[in-house]
Design an enzyme around this catalytic site. Structure first.
Site, PDB file in Angstrom:
ATOM      1  N   ASN A  38       0.819  -1.219   0.000  1.00 47.65           N
ATOM      2  CA  ASN A  38       0.000   0.000   0.000  1.00 47.65           C
ATOM      3  C   ASN A  38       0.853   1.269   0.000  1.00 47.65           C
ATOM      4  OD1 ASN A  38      -2.291   1.532   0.044  1.00 47.65           O
ATOM      5  ND2 ASN A  38      -2.957   0.938   2.094  1.00 47.65           N
ATOM      6  N   HIS A 123     -15.093  -5.518  10.399  1.00 43.78           N
ATOM      7  CA  HIS A 123     -14.780  -4.216  10.993  1.00 43.78           C
ATOM      8  C   HIS A 123     -16.032  -3.422  11.304  1.00 43.78           C
ATOM      9  CE1 HIS A 123     -10.455  -3.458   9.480  1.00 43.78           C
ATOM     10  NE2 HIS A 123     -10.626  -4.725   9.818  1.00 43.78           N
ATOM     11  N   ARG A 148     -14.143  -6.557  14.965  1.00 40.51           N
ATOM     12  CA  ARG A 148     -13.199  -5.538  15.421  1.00 40.51           C
ATOM     13  C   ARG A 148     -13.967  -4.240  15.617  1.00 40.51           C
ATOM     14  NH1 ARG A 148      -8.193  -2.745  12.072  1.00 40.51           N
ATOM     15  NH2 ARG A 148      -9.713  -1.104  11.703  1.00 40.51           N
ATOM     16  N   TYR A 160      -7.536   6.795  13.181  1.00 42.29           N
ATOM     17  CA  TYR A 160      -7.365   5.552  12.442  1.00 42.29           C
ATOM     18  C   TYR A 160      -8.580   4.631  12.618  1.00 42.29           C
ATOM     19  CZ  TYR A 160      -6.412   0.845  11.441  1.00 42.29           C
ATOM     20  OH  TYR A 160      -6.564  -0.395  10.935  1.00 42.29           O
ATOM     21  N   ASP A 210      -7.931  -2.546  17.332  1.00 39.05           N
ATOM     22  CA  ASP A 210      -6.625  -2.253  16.727  1.00 39.05           C
ATOM     23  C   ASP A 210      -6.098  -0.937  17.280  1.00 39.05           C
ATOM     24  OD1 ASP A 210      -4.429  -1.970  15.122  1.00 39.05           O
ATOM     25  OD2 ASP A 210      -5.493  -2.235  13.213  1.00 39.05           O
ATOM     26  N   HIS A 212      -3.085   0.250  16.431  1.00 37.49           N
ATOM     27  CA  HIS A 212      -2.323   0.795  15.297  1.00 37.49           C
ATOM     28  C   HIS A 212      -1.019   1.472  15.724  1.00 37.49           C
ATOM     29  CE1 HIS A 212      -2.539   1.862  10.892  1.00 37.49           C
ATOM     30  NE2 HIS A 212      -3.066   0.659  10.958  1.00 37.49           N
ATOM     31  N   GLU A 236      -4.586  -5.237  19.125  1.00 35.49           N
ATOM     32  CA  GLU A 236      -3.672  -5.412  17.991  1.00 35.49           C
ATOM     33  C   GLU A 236      -2.665  -4.278  17.919  1.00 35.49           C
ATOM     34  OE1 GLU A 236      -5.918  -6.043  14.448  1.00 35.49           O
ATOM     35  OE2 GLU A 236      -4.469  -4.972  13.205  1.00 35.49           O
ATOM     36  N   GLU A 262       1.193  -7.106  11.183  1.00 34.52           N
ATOM     37  CA  GLU A 262       0.784  -6.814   9.810  1.00 34.52           C
ATOM     38  C   GLU A 262       1.872  -6.119   9.000  1.00 34.52           C
ATOM     39  OE1 GLU A 262      -2.765  -4.501  10.753  1.00 34.52           O
ATOM     40  OE2 GLU A 262      -1.793  -2.732   9.931  1.00 34.52           O
ATOM     41  N   ARG A 283       0.076 -11.773  13.100  1.00 37.18           N
ATOM     42  CA  ARG A 283      -0.784 -11.296  12.011  1.00 37.18           C
ATOM     43  C   ARG A 283      -0.036 -11.042  10.708  1.00 37.18           C
ATOM     44  NH1 ARG A 283      -3.080  -7.060  11.949  1.00 37.18           N
ATOM     45  NH2 ARG A 283      -5.004  -7.716  10.965  1.00 37.18           N
ATOM     46  N   HIS A 312      -3.537 -10.618   8.661  1.00 33.65           N
ATOM     47  CA  HIS A 312      -3.984  -9.335   8.112  1.00 33.65           C
ATOM     48  C   HIS A 312      -4.788  -9.611   6.839  1.00 33.65           C
ATOM     49  CE1 HIS A 312      -2.377  -5.198   6.497  1.00 33.65           C
ATOM     50  NE2 HIS A 312      -3.502  -5.024   7.158  1.00 33.65           N
ATOM     51  N   ASP A 316      -6.332  -3.528   1.282  1.00 33.67           N
ATOM     52  CA  ASP A 316      -5.174  -3.304   0.414  1.00 33.67           C
ATOM     53  C   ASP A 316      -4.396  -4.591   0.139  1.00 33.67           C
ATOM     54  OD1 ASP A 316      -4.765  -2.291   3.306  1.00 33.67           O
ATOM     55  OD2 ASP A 316      -2.722  -2.757   2.698  1.00 33.67           O
ATOM     56  N   GLU A 339      -8.689 -11.813   9.249  1.00 32.55           N
ATOM     57  CA  GLU A 339      -9.380 -10.535   9.007  1.00 32.55           C
ATOM     58  C   GLU A 339     -10.031 -10.571   7.619  1.00 32.55           C
ATOM     59  OE1 GLU A 339      -6.687  -7.238   8.724  1.00 32.55           O
ATOM     60  OE2 GLU A 339      -8.248  -5.768   9.185  1.00 32.55           O
ATOM     61  N   TRP A 402       1.478   6.434  12.796  1.00 33.61           N
ATOM     62  CA  TRP A 402       0.129   6.406  12.245  1.00 33.61           C
ATOM     63  C   TRP A 402      -0.383   4.996  12.283  1.00 33.61           C
ATOM     64  CZ3 TRP A 402      -2.156   3.588   8.255  1.00 33.61           C
ATOM     65  CH2 TRP A 402      -3.534   3.880   8.070  1.00 33.61           C
TER      66      TRP A 402
HETATM   67  O1  KDG Z   1      -2.108  -0.487   4.485  1.00 32.04           O
HETATM   68  C1  KDG Z   1      -2.361  -0.342   5.853  1.00 32.04           C
HETATM   69  C2  KDG Z   1      -3.636  -1.093   6.231  1.00 32.04           C
HETATM   70  O2  KDG Z   1      -3.583  -2.396   5.767  1.00 32.04           O
HETATM   71  C3  KDG Z   1      -3.832  -1.097   7.726  1.00 32.04           C
HETATM   72  O3  KDG Z   1      -3.995   0.215   8.189  1.00 32.04           O
HETATM   73  C4  KDG Z   1      -5.042  -1.930   8.088  1.00 32.04           C
HETATM   74  O4  KDG Z   1      -4.351  -2.024  10.370  1.00 32.04           O
HETATM   75  C5  KDG Z   1      -4.994  -2.496   9.457  1.00 32.04           C
HETATM   76  C6  KDG Z   1      -5.773  -3.699   9.697  1.00 32.04           C
HETATM   77  O5  KDG Z   1      -5.662  -4.219  10.792  1.00 32.04           O
HETATM   78  O6  KDG Z   1      -6.491  -4.134   8.798  1.00 32.04           O
HETATM   79 MG    MG Z   2      -4.161  -3.447  11.988  1.00 33.29          MG
END
Ligand code: KDG
Ligand code: MG
Length: 402
Positions: A38, A123, A148, A160, A210, A212, A236, A262, A283, A312, A316, A339, A402
């Protein structure tokens, strides 16, 4: 049988996917592999076209392990997301070819079924707790056993994981957009969200969240502790994972299970995490962790240490990666969760696939190989559209994860 050609197909049906197609000398048997990274799609495409494809021509496609070692050790510059995504694409396409030649779905070549279906999580996201309850209910109604849950943080403009539509798509502009983040507000809000969700949906629904990569270990420990009454299946990516030892501190303080991986691209990113049992779910994914061959190696190490898979499966990662993931998920002994966010209809048209969803589970299907292909005429209808992931700043302007 020899590899006679290979090409990289870049197409943006709803979002950008990079696909490698390998063509063999044997009556048109072909294989496909996902090569999507991505926001860095063209870097992988160039790596494949310039450095990988020329070395594939004339090779025996049956020699999957040898080709993997050739691309990994032979590059001298080991690992990294671009290299490992390119290797994954080749590896996945070779497994597809092997399955088609054998007349068997890939999961049969991996040892056969260990379960009847692959449990997935969807999600649910919304700005407020009230709205997210409705989103969770929509998943429950469709048979999901695991959801999630992400909400906005009161007082913050965006964060996010919260999206107006079902398929969260963070890569939203060619030049990265900017988010603002407050850890104290987030840590105060999350337990209140899960208190409501658990209360509303009872003890059976599996709940996930998540983080992140946004906390320090001690902040993550506090979050894990505060969520213990709501019995999450996992939190996560609680902290950035470059420092694997950082997870020891989280572990000392909370029984909330931890998932990570991920952004990992090799077994060396998680060797300590797994061997010391510092996480519960790994993941890593087929497309970013070196393909079926290497991800199987990671999952086998994990199986020795009570760690389960939780691959994951964001939007994307293409339907080709999803197919490959499902063949592994159904075969390995230590599967945890997969996921699944679904794909836009135009992506389903570009990538016809035998895998399918039913009542909370995905099934890889019985077609020989991966059971997924790319329709190149359809793909040509969606020219490449650049998109980047956002960046994130603290309220004082400091650049944050991020
Ligand atoms: O490209 C980044 C995404 O795949 C990510 O932000 C998605 O954290 C993610 C998830 O758990 O699906
Ligand atoms: Mg994630």
């Amino acid at each position: 049988m020899k590899i006679v050609d290979a090409r990289v197909i870049i197409s943006s049906p709803g979002r950008t996917f990079v696909t490698l197609k390998i063509i063999t000398s044997d009556g048109g048997v072909t294989g496909v592999g996902d090569a999507t990274l991505n926001g860095r799609e063209l870097a992988v495409a160039a790596y494949l076209s310039e450095h990988v494809i020329p070395t594939l021509i004339g090779r025996d496609p049956a020699r999957i392990e040898d080709t993997w070692q050739y691309l990994y050790k032979g590059a001298y510059w080991r690992r990294g997301p671009v290299t490992m995504t390119a290797i994954a694409a080749v590896d996945t396409a070779l497994w597809d070819i092997k399955g088609k030649v054998a007349g068997l779905p890939v999961y049969q070549l991996l040892g056969g079924r260990s379960r009847e279906g692959v449990t997935v999580y969807g999600h649910a996201s919304a700005e407020t707790t009230e709205e997210v309850l409705t989103e969770v209910a929509r998943y429950v109604d469709r048979g999901y056993k695991a959801v999630r849950v992400q909400t906005g943080v009161p007082g913050m403009a965006s964060t996010y994981g919260v999206s107006p539509d079902e398929r969260y798509e963070p890569a939203d502009a060619a030049i990265p957009t900017e988010n603002v983040w407050s850890t104290p507000r987030y840590l105060t809000n999350v337990p209140t969200v899960f208190a409501r969700v658990r209360d509303e949906f009872g003890p059976d629904l599996r709940l996930l969240h998540d983080v992140h990569h946004r906390l320090t270990p001690i902040e993550a420990a506090r979050l894990g502790k505060s969520l213990e009454p709501y019995a999450l299946t996992w939190i996560e990516d609680p902290v950035p994972a470059e420092l694997q030892e950082g997870f020891r501190l989280i572990r000392q303080h909370t029984t909330t299970p931890i998932a990570v991986g991920e952004v990992f691209n090799s077994i060396w990113d998680c060797e300590t995490l797994i061997r010391e049992q510092l996480v519960d779910y790994i993941r890593a994914t087929v497309v970013h962790a070196g393909g079926i061959t290497h991800l199987r190696r990671i999952f086998d190490l994990a199986a020795l240490h009570h760690v389960r898979s939780g691959s994951h499966g964001a939007t994307d990662l293409s339907p080709v990666c999803m197919a490959a993931a499902l063949h592994l998920d159904i075969a390995i002994p230590n599967f945890g969760l997969q996921e699944y966010m679904g794909f836009p209809p135009e992506a389903d048209d570009v990538f016809p696939h035998s895998w399918h969803y039913a009542d909370g589970y995905l099934h890889p299907g019985e077609d020989p190989g991966l059971g997924v292909d790319i329709n190149e005429q359809e793909a040509a209808r969606y020219p490449y559209k650049p998109a980047s992931l956002p960046i994130n700043r603290l309220t004082d302007g400091t650049l944050h994860d991020w």
